[in-house]
Design an enzyme around this catalytic site. Structure first.
Site, mmCIF file in Angstrom:
data_model
loop_
_atom_site.group_PDB
_atom_site.id
_atom_site.type_symbol
_atom_site.label_atom_id
_atom_site.label_comp_id
_atom_site.label_asym_id
_atom_site.label_seq_id
_atom_site.Cartn_x
_atom_site.Cartn_y
_atom_site.Cartn_z
ATOM 1 N N ASN A 213 0.807 -1.231 0.000
ATOM 2 C CA ASN A 213 0.000 0.000 0.000
ATOM 3 C C ASN A 213 0.836 1.276 0.000
ATOM 4 O OD1 ASN A 213 0.675 -0.718 2.697
ATOM 5 N ND2 ASN A 213 -0.899 0.648 3.461
ATOM 6 N N GLU B 52 3.749 -5.323 12.318
ATOM 7 C CA GLU B 52 2.835 -4.186 12.113
ATOM 8 C C GLU B 52 1.718 -4.702 11.227
ATOM 9 O OE1 GLU B 52 3.368 -1.463 13.684
ATOM 10 O OE2 GLU B 52 5.522 -1.356 14.062
ATOM 11 N N CYS C 279 -3.174 1.468 6.348
ATOM 12 C CA CYS C 279 -3.570 0.686 7.535
ATOM 13 C C CYS C 279 -4.222 1.569 8.589
ATOM 14 C CB CYS C 279 -2.352 -0.012 8.119
ATOM 15 S SG CYS C 279 -1.036 1.142 8.545
ATOM 16 N N GLU D 255 7.876 0.582 16.413
ATOM 17 C CA GLU D 255 8.957 1.138 15.603
ATOM 18 C C GLU D 255 8.872 2.653 15.687
ATOM 19 O OE1 GLU D 255 9.249 -0.801 11.748
ATOM 20 O OE2 GLU D 255 9.361 -2.773 12.668
#
Ligand code: NAD
Length: 494
Positions: A160, A258, A292, A474
């Site tokens: 994405n 993630e 996301c 992160e």
């Protein structure tokens, strides 16, 4: 100014793996298409075990020397890489847009600027500034801790935000002194290959960063099955995250996952509605809803529900869906026919369940596209109401331009409803009530809470999810912590 110039020509129309500083052809290739035209635009390797092994071996060999290279020197490569990308900025923009379906405007204003920022931010933060420990329990002994780079790490990334997300992994790994085997998504490999060319031109020592291309179940799986990989930083779906965790368990790897989201936007009646509308619009449909962090469920307090919905739908109808290379387009194409079918399936489900489709897919006609884009995977931004909380539309990640809006009465009620999904990536809340802001920030089960904003992010803040949205954080120092291990040294001197 260097004279390193990239172009959009791919020799033989085939991407090549980047292993040990060399571009090497592979045994098997797969097609990659432009989602806005549905035409194949190049082929990429579907790397096999031998090719993955070569990449891991090369990363292993390069590790000793790279891990002993002073951090400041390692970080100079990051700056050089950023400079070379900037010199070829428009090539990266064009490649990202053609490969992913996003508008040129999105690639130009969001993706590629963020790639530059990733390399530069990690270059100036440098891993040597991480805190370590010191303790002197006795007069004759001292304890201190060191941070050592973890080793060979695997970086696996989604389609994405292709280079945006991959560079957020590659930059800290290089700075931390680890070596890399990276695999971008098979749907969007072009800019990773361009990055490999930049790394070669920047003089990055061979083997420090290896990029192998291919599908998840083939190339990705071979990476995960290699015992020399000591950590995996993975961004992608929750389903694949489970595979990554399962395959990594026998090797006791460090994992940063993630994963997916089902993010709520929560709007109270005291809000600045004009600002809220514009930002909710962006948070719902940025990058065709393929982020996301995009809002997928909007909860609006009941006394402002009708006016919000009607103004929101008016704004959505003004969004322009069109060819990614048209500067007027606000939304481009979805990534693939398969993904289009998945997203469309949710709108069909809404119909079956008796929900109210206010605009978008199945309700309005797609605008006429130029001939070249007639087969592209375009979908109108869609707004749905009257969906029950137990519907799959409110529970599952749709990852497309579809948003469901529902009304609520009280703060406690909306917190419970927002938390009632398996995901926990982010939420945005809209209110002027400071007490409520603190309560909701405390009580929402997510990794990030935005208040009266969305996607505003300082890179030094921890990023990640809770529940099925992921494990680990992160961000500048958080990435360095992940890619290094803290080691205790105890010295007794007499
Ligand atoms: P995906 O899980 O299908 O693929 C992600 C990567 O994993 C790709 O490179 C793919 O080739 C690889 N892969 C797939 N199967 C594999 C296997 N068996 N072994 C090893 N590697 C494998 O995800 P996607 O469809 O590319 O991306 C969309 C998903 O990513 C959405 O769920 C979205 O929410 C999530 N995402 C999360 C974040 C975040 O920061 N939390 C950011 C972006 C995207």
């Amino acid at each position: 100014m260097s004279s390193f110039k990239l172009d959009l020509i791919i020799p033989n129309n085939k991407l090549t793996n980047y292993i040990n500083g060399k571009f090497s052809p592979a045994d098997n290739y797969i097609d990659s298409e432009n989602p806005a035209t549905a035409q194949n635009i190049f082929q990429l390797p579907d790397s096999n075990k031998t090719e993955v092994l070569a990449a891991v071996e090369s990363a292993k060999t390069a590790f000793l020397s790279w891990s002993r290279t002073p951090p400041a020197k390692r970080c100079k490569y990051l700056l050089k890489i950023a400079d070379l990308i900037e010199e070829n900025f428009e090539i990266f923009v064009q490649a990202e847009s053609q490969d992913q379906g996003k508008t040129l405007t999105t690639a130009r204003t969001i993706d590629i600027p963020r790639v530059l920022l990733n390399f530069r931010a990690f270059a100036v933060t440098t891993p040597d500034k991480l805190e370590t420990s010191f303790h002197q329990p006795e007069t004759n002994s001292i304890n201190y801790s060191l941070r050592s780079p973890r080793g060979v790490v695997a970086l696996i990334s989604p389609w994405n935000l292709p280079l945006y997300l991959l560079s957020f992994k590659i930059a800290p790994v290089l700075a931390a002194g680890c070596t890399i085997v990276a695999k971008p998504s098979e749907m969007t490999s072009w800019t990773a290959w361009l990055l490999a060319r930049v790394m070669e031109a920047a003089g990055l020592p061979p083997g420090v960063c290896n990029i192998v291309f291919g599908r998840g179940p083939t190339t990705g799986m071979e990476i995960l099955r290699n015992p020399c990989v000591s950590a995996v930083s993975f961004t992608g779906s929750t389903a694949t995250g489970e595979i990554v965790a399962r395959e990594s368990a026998p090797f006791h790897r460090k994992l940063s996952l993630e994963l997916g989201g089902k993010n709520a936007g929560i709007i109270f009646n005291d809000v600045n509605m004009e600002k809220c509308l514009l930002i909710m619009l962006r948070s719902s449909y940025a990058n065709q809803g393929e982020v996301c962090l995009c809002t997928s469920r909007i909860y609006v307090q009941e006394d402002v529900f009708d006016s919000f919905v009607s103004k929101f739908v008016d704004c959505v109808k003004n969004l322009v869906i069109g060819p990614p290379d048209d500067p007027n387009s606000s939304l481009g194409a979805l990534i693939s026919q398969q993904h289009w079918n998945k997203v469309a399936g949710y709108v069909e489900l809404a119909k079956k369940e008796g929900a109210n489709i206010l605009c978008g897919h199945t309700k309005d006609p797609l605008p006429e596209m130029p001939e070249k884009n007639r087969k592209g995977y375009f979908m109108l931004p869609t707004v749905i109401t009257k969906v029950t909380d137990d519907s799959r539309l409110m529970k599952e990640e749709i990852f497309g331009p579809v948003v469901c809006i529902s009304s609520f009465k009280t703060e406690d009620e909306v917190i419970a409803r927002a938390n009632n999904v398996k995901y926990g990536l982010c939420a945005s809340i809209w209110t002027e009530n400071v007490g409520r802001v603190h309560r909701m920030a405390r009580d929402l089960d997510v990794g990030t809470v935005w208040v009266n904003c969305w996607l505003v992010r300082a890179l030094n803040m921890p990023f990640g999810g809770v529940k099925d949205s992921g494990v680990g954080r992160e961000g500048l120092n958080h990435s360095y912590e992940f890619f290094t291990d803290e080691k205790t040294v105890c010295i007794q001197h007499d």
